[in-house]
Design an enzyme around this catalytic site. Sequence first.
Site, mmCIF file in Angstrom:
data_model
loop_
_atom_site.group_PDB
_atom_site.id
_atom_site.type_symbol
_atom_site.label_atom_id
_atom_site.label_comp_id
_atom_site.label_asym_id
_atom_site.label_seq_id
_atom_site.Cartn_x
_atom_site.Cartn_y
_atom_site.Cartn_z
ATOM 1 N N LYS A 63 0.884 -1.267 -0.008
ATOM 2 C CA LYS A 63 0.127 -0.132 0.063
ATOM 3 C C LYS A 63 0.775 1.252 -0.213
ATOM 4 C CE LYS A 63 -3.968 -2.290 2.049
ATOM 5 N NZ LYS A 63 -4.584 -2.608 3.443
ATOM 6 N N GLN A 107 -4.780 -1.445 9.667
ATOM 7 C CA GLN A 107 -4.894 -2.614 8.813
ATOM 8 C C GLN A 107 -5.477 -3.591 9.860
ATOM 9 O OE1 GLN A 107 -3.775 -3.059 5.838
ATOM 10 N NE2 GLN A 107 -4.249 -5.344 5.900
ATOM 11 N N ASP A 130 -11.178 3.292 3.991
ATOM 12 C CA ASP A 130 -11.546 2.017 3.776
ATOM 13 C C ASP A 130 -12.875 1.784 3.410
ATOM 14 O OD1 ASP A 130 -9.710 -0.318 4.149
ATOM 15 O OD2 ASP A 130 -9.489 0.219 6.355
HETATM 16 N N1 GUN Z 1 -7.216 -6.518 6.048
HETATM 17 C C1 GUN Z 1 -7.764 -7.093 4.902
HETATM 18 N N2 GUN Z 1 -8.341 -6.304 3.840
HETATM 19 C C2 GUN Z 1 -8.154 -5.144 4.519
HETATM 20 C C3 GUN Z 1 -8.766 -4.010 3.863
HETATM 21 O O1 GUN Z 1 -9.322 -3.814 2.865
HETATM 22 N N3 GUN Z 1 -8.695 -2.935 4.834
HETATM 23 C C4 GUN Z 1 -7.952 -3.021 6.106
HETATM 24 N N4 GUN Z 1 -8.173 -2.058 6.828
HETATM 25 N N5 GUN Z 1 -7.618 -4.167 6.685
HETATM 26 C C5 GUN Z 1 -7.682 -5.182 5.866
#
Ligand code: GUN
Length: 311
Positions: A63, A107, A130
């Site tokens: 990311k 996350q 998100d």
């Molecule tokens: N863990 C797995 N997928 C995601 C996501 O799309 N966002 C976040 N914050 N954590 C994740």
Amino acid sequence: MIAFHQKTADRGNIIDGAGYAAALRERLAVHVANLKAAHGLTPCLVVVIVGEDPASQVYVKSKGEMTLAIGMESRTIRLPDTTSEEELLRLIDELNRDNDVNGILVQLPLPKHMSSLKVIDAINPDKDVDGFHVSNAGKLAVGLDGIVPCTPLGSLMLLKDAAKAHGDTLAGKNAVIVGRSNIVGKPMAQLLLAEDCTVTIAHSKTRDLAEVCRAADILVAAVGRPRFIAGDWVKDGAYVIDVGINRIEVATPDGPKGKLVGDVDFDGAKVHALAITPVPKGVGPMTIACLLNNTIKAFCLQNHFPIPDGV
Ligand code: GUN
């Protein structure tokens, strides 16, 4: 002169999520450059990770790299798994009040001593890239413009594109989503409802799951179990979106090796599907591209700038 066409990458019915995501990131990089030129400001995404979960570490690194690659600012805050919930909430409060921060992503999963609902609730909904905050989930449910969760948004883009390639639309189709998470299943259902699909959300207690899946014109698998959806659960001519990313061990002449597989038995399903996403290189790259998309949208909303076309 004889003209001939050589198909260098005939992928048949396999949806090229990685290629679609790369093209989307290119368009987003142009938006970032234009915003910088017009306003002298750069969108900034902060990703917070608590603990050492290896898969999460990989996602967070990716990311950060992709954020920088399209010209945005990226900050990654790594906290030990001994961090208290109160400390994390204090950090989120600081990030909420920091005008240089446009997007905040915590996350998941979080360590067991933390409530992810409470943590997500603490994020300013305008910075919730998100799209997990109840405010954004509620907007999606009632058809208001908000921030849409990245994986369902990316999945919808791929579905619409695949349908368009077949001169088709999503309206009126039977869509079955296997999985009812807040992150994928529920928002995916809302998005497909808004596209005029007839939506079923199936889950671990669903009776005759195979039969339910066989009725699907659009099948979205988001259960987190390797190859759970058998090939013969897929109707001929269905669109299949595999959200699962599962690491399994396979035997090789050099010993056991790790391999990523989806929630769908890909080899069995691709014989039936009109279009199907592979794992890897299907939905996964779209999730990050949509995160970048959402950060640009959040940045524009916060600064009262017009949202660029397509974002
Ligand atoms: N863990 C797995 N997928 C995601 C996501 O799309 N966002 C976040 N914050 N954590 C994740």
